[in-house]
Design a protein around this motif. Sequence first.
Motif, PDB file in Angstrom:
ATOM      1  N   ILE A 131     -12.834   8.324  18.923  1.00 60.24           N
ATOM      2  CA  ILE A 131     -12.276   6.993  19.157  1.00 60.24           C
ATOM      3  C   ILE A 131     -10.773   7.074  18.941  1.00 60.24           C
ATOM      4  O   ILE A 131     -10.327   7.573  17.913  1.00 60.24           O
ATOM      5  N   GLY A 132     -10.014   6.582  19.906  1.00 62.28           N
ATOM      6  CA  GLY A 132      -8.571   6.556  19.712  1.00 62.28           C
ATOM      7  C   GLY A 132      -7.808   6.477  21.013  1.00 62.28           C
ATOM      8  O   GLY A 132      -8.338   6.732  22.087  1.00 62.28           O
TER       9      GLY A 132
ATOM     10  N   VAL B   8     -18.665  11.317  23.650  1.00 62.21           N
ATOM     11  CA  VAL B   8     -18.212   9.989  24.057  1.00 62.21           C
ATOM     12  C   VAL B   8     -16.794   9.800  23.550  1.00 62.21           C
ATOM     13  O   VAL B   8     -16.531   9.925  22.351  1.00 62.21           O
ATOM     14  N   LEU B   9     -15.901   9.507  24.461  1.00 58.41           N
ATOM     15  CA  LEU B   9     -14.504   9.240  24.140  1.00 58.41           C
ATOM     16  C   LEU B   9     -14.268   7.760  24.399  1.00 58.41           C
ATOM     17  O   LEU B   9     -14.457   7.282  25.523  1.00 58.41           O
ATOM     18  N   VAL B  10     -13.907   7.035  23.351  1.00 55.31           N
ATOM     19  CA  VAL B  10     -13.694   5.589  23.457  1.00 55.31           C
ATOM     20  C   VAL B  10     -12.207   5.301  23.269  1.00 55.31           C
ATOM     21  O   VAL B  10     -11.632   5.669  22.244  1.00 55.31           O
ATOM     22  N   GLY B  11     -11.610   4.673  24.274  1.00 53.62           N
ATOM     23  CA  GLY B  11     -10.204   4.332  24.161  1.00 53.62           C
ATOM     24  C   GLY B  11      -9.554   4.126  25.506  1.00 53.62           C
ATOM     25  O   GLY B  11     -10.219   3.956  26.529  1.00 53.62           O
TER      26      GLY B  11
ATOM     27  N   LEU C 259     -18.437  12.254  14.294  1.00 55.48           N
ATOM     28  CA  LEU C 259     -17.125  11.786  14.737  1.00 55.48           C
ATOM     29  C   LEU C 259     -16.198  12.987  14.775  1.00 55.48           C
ATOM     30  O   LEU C 259     -16.161  13.780  13.834  1.00 55.48           O
ATOM     31  N   ILE C 260     -15.459  13.139  15.872  1.00 56.60           N
ATOM     32  CA  ILE C 260     -14.448  14.191  15.975  1.00 56.60           C
ATOM     33  C   ILE C 260     -13.083  13.518  15.892  1.00 56.60           C
ATOM     34  O   ILE C 260     -12.782  12.615  16.665  1.00 56.60           O
TER      35      ILE C 260
END
Length: 177
Positions: free
Chosen positions: A40-41, A71-74, A109-110
Amino acid sequence: FFNKKNLILIENAVSPEFLSSTLPEKIKKWPNADRIALMIGRFSNEKNHLPVIHALKKLEESGFTKKWQFVLVGQGHLRDMIESVGVNCLSILPVTKNTLACYKHATLLILPSLFEGMPNVALEAQACGLPIAYSSGANQSGIMNHERGWELSNDFTASLKQILNADDAEIIRKGLL
C-alpha cells in the motif's frame, strides 16, 4: 514564550478497529488466492515499488510465485511503469479508505520504502496480525523486527524468494506474535 506545561505529546496510534477479529467484506476486484502479498502506498520513487515489481517478474518467470498473488494499492506517477513490467500475479487497485479490509484479507505486507518515519501501514498491519517484509529504510523508527516479519536485503529477488517459500506455520507465527 514556550511553556512545557502546555505541551501535549500525541503518539502514533491506530484505530481500535484494526485490533478487531471481525473479517470485513473483501474490496471489489480483490483477487481470490490463498496467499496475498499487499503493498500500500503512493507509486513514487521513495516508496521503491519498481525494484520489487522487477523482482516479482523474475520470480514469476522461475515459478516461485505460484501460490501467491500480489496486490498493489495506490496511485501515482509510476503506475504506467509498474504496469509495463508485465507481472501476471500482480493486481493494481485504486486508493481505498478501507485499508482494514486489505490487511484482513492479506497474508503479508511488503514495505520496501527507501525512507519512512513511522509508517502507519506498518502499525495498522501489525495491529491486524499481518507479518511484514520491510526494507531497512522503511524501518527507520524500529517498529518492525524479525519476530514479526522479514527484513528485505538490497537483493529483493533473493529476499522475496525466501519469504515466498515460508510455510504457513512461519507466516502465522510471525503475524500473531
